[in-house]
Structures are given as C-alpha cells and as structure tokens.
Scaffold this motif. Sequence first.
Motif, PDB file in Angstrom:
ATOM      1  N   ALA A  97     -34.124 -17.301  -4.770  1.00 29.86           N
ATOM      2  CA  ALA A  97     -34.277 -18.388  -3.803  1.00 29.86           C
ATOM      3  C   ALA A  97     -35.738 -18.685  -3.487  1.00 29.86           C
ATOM      4  CB  ALA A  97     -33.529 -18.049  -2.512  1.00 29.86           C
ATOM      5  N   ASN A  98     -36.564 -17.653  -3.391  1.00 31.61           N
ATOM      6  CA  ASN A  98     -37.955 -17.840  -2.978  1.00 31.61           C
ATOM      7  C   ASN A  98     -38.933 -17.920  -4.141  1.00 31.61           C
ATOM      8  OD1 ASN A  98     -37.066 -17.766  -0.354  1.00 31.61           O
ATOM      9  ND2 ASN A  98     -37.575 -15.628  -0.050  1.00 31.61           N
ATOM     10  N   GLY A  99     -38.529 -17.472  -5.297  1.00 33.24           N
ATOM     11  CA  GLY A  99     -39.416 -17.524  -6.456  1.00 33.24           C
ATOM     12  C   GLY A  99     -40.549 -16.526  -6.419  1.00 33.24           C
ATOM     13  N   ASP A 100     -40.452 -15.545  -5.512  1.00 29.62           N
ATOM     14  CA  ASP A 100     -41.482 -14.511  -5.438  1.00 29.62           C
ATOM     15  C   ASP A 100     -41.421 -13.603  -6.650  1.00 29.62           C
ATOM     16  OD1 ASP A 100     -42.250 -15.389  -2.878  1.00 29.62           O
ATOM     17  OD2 ASP A 100     -40.798 -14.071  -1.897  1.00 29.62           O
ATOM     18  N   ASP A 101     -42.529 -12.925  -6.918  1.00 28.38           N
ATOM     19  CA  ASP A 101     -42.544 -11.877  -7.918  1.00 28.38           C
ATOM     20  C   ASP A 101     -41.636 -10.755  -7.421  1.00 28.38           C
ATOM     21  OD1 ASP A 101     -43.844 -10.370 -10.212  1.00 28.38           O
ATOM     22  OD2 ASP A 101     -44.381  -9.101  -8.488  1.00 28.38           O
TER      23      ASP A 101
END
Length: 133
Positions: A97-101
Amino acid sequence: MNGQERLAPTAAEIEALARASLRRIPAPFADHLAGVVLLVEEWADDETLDALGIEDPYDLTGLYAGRPIGEKSAFDTGALPDRIHLYRRAILDEWVANGDDLATLVHHIVVHEVGHHFGLSDDDMHALEAAAG
C-alpha cells in the motif's frame, strides 16, 4: 508465469530482515535485548486483536508482549520471555500500500516494538519520530 512474477516474502525472509534490524540497535540498548524472542506469524490471533480492540488484522503489523524493562523486578519468576511479534500479512499489505522498502518498513516496526520493551508509549515514539525528522 513469465518469470517476472515474485512471490511474497516469506516469514523467514521477514525474520531475517528483523534480525538484521535488531543487530543495528546500538549499545547500551542492544544489551537489554538478548532475551527477547522474535516471532513472525501470519496474523495476530483473535484473542490478541480483541484485547487491543482491533477489528481488522491488517491494522496490526507488530506487537511487544512482555513487561517493559523499567517494570521488571529481581523477584519476578515464572514469566514468559519478552516477545516481539511481527505479523507477516499485515506487514506485506502495508508494504504494498505504501510502496516503502520492505527492509525499511520492517526496521521501523522492530524499532517501534523495541521501544515498548524500554517502556515507551506509542505517543512517546511518535513524538520522538517527529522530533527526529
């Protein structure tokens, strides 16, 4: 499949990221983490969710279970070891959902749960994060 698809990271892969995060915690804090058990589970169980007042298991990525260091006594006996639970499916959902690493996300969750081990509240940790940057 055309070879481009990737399976979701396994519990073992998330555990490896979490253990790497624990190794990054500096002394003297790291000295107090030796007995903390790290568990990676698919979801928080219903009893845990109910106790926390959480309806959606996707809303809980990690949990510290134990007594904060400042509340411990030399007279404590028979207690379960302190535990950090990571919930794989909720972590993966937040990751997508957030596209974080993923390593960064897992590190954030681990540090948050370690903060609870040292007696910090969620509000304390949010204030520290805000002050840091």
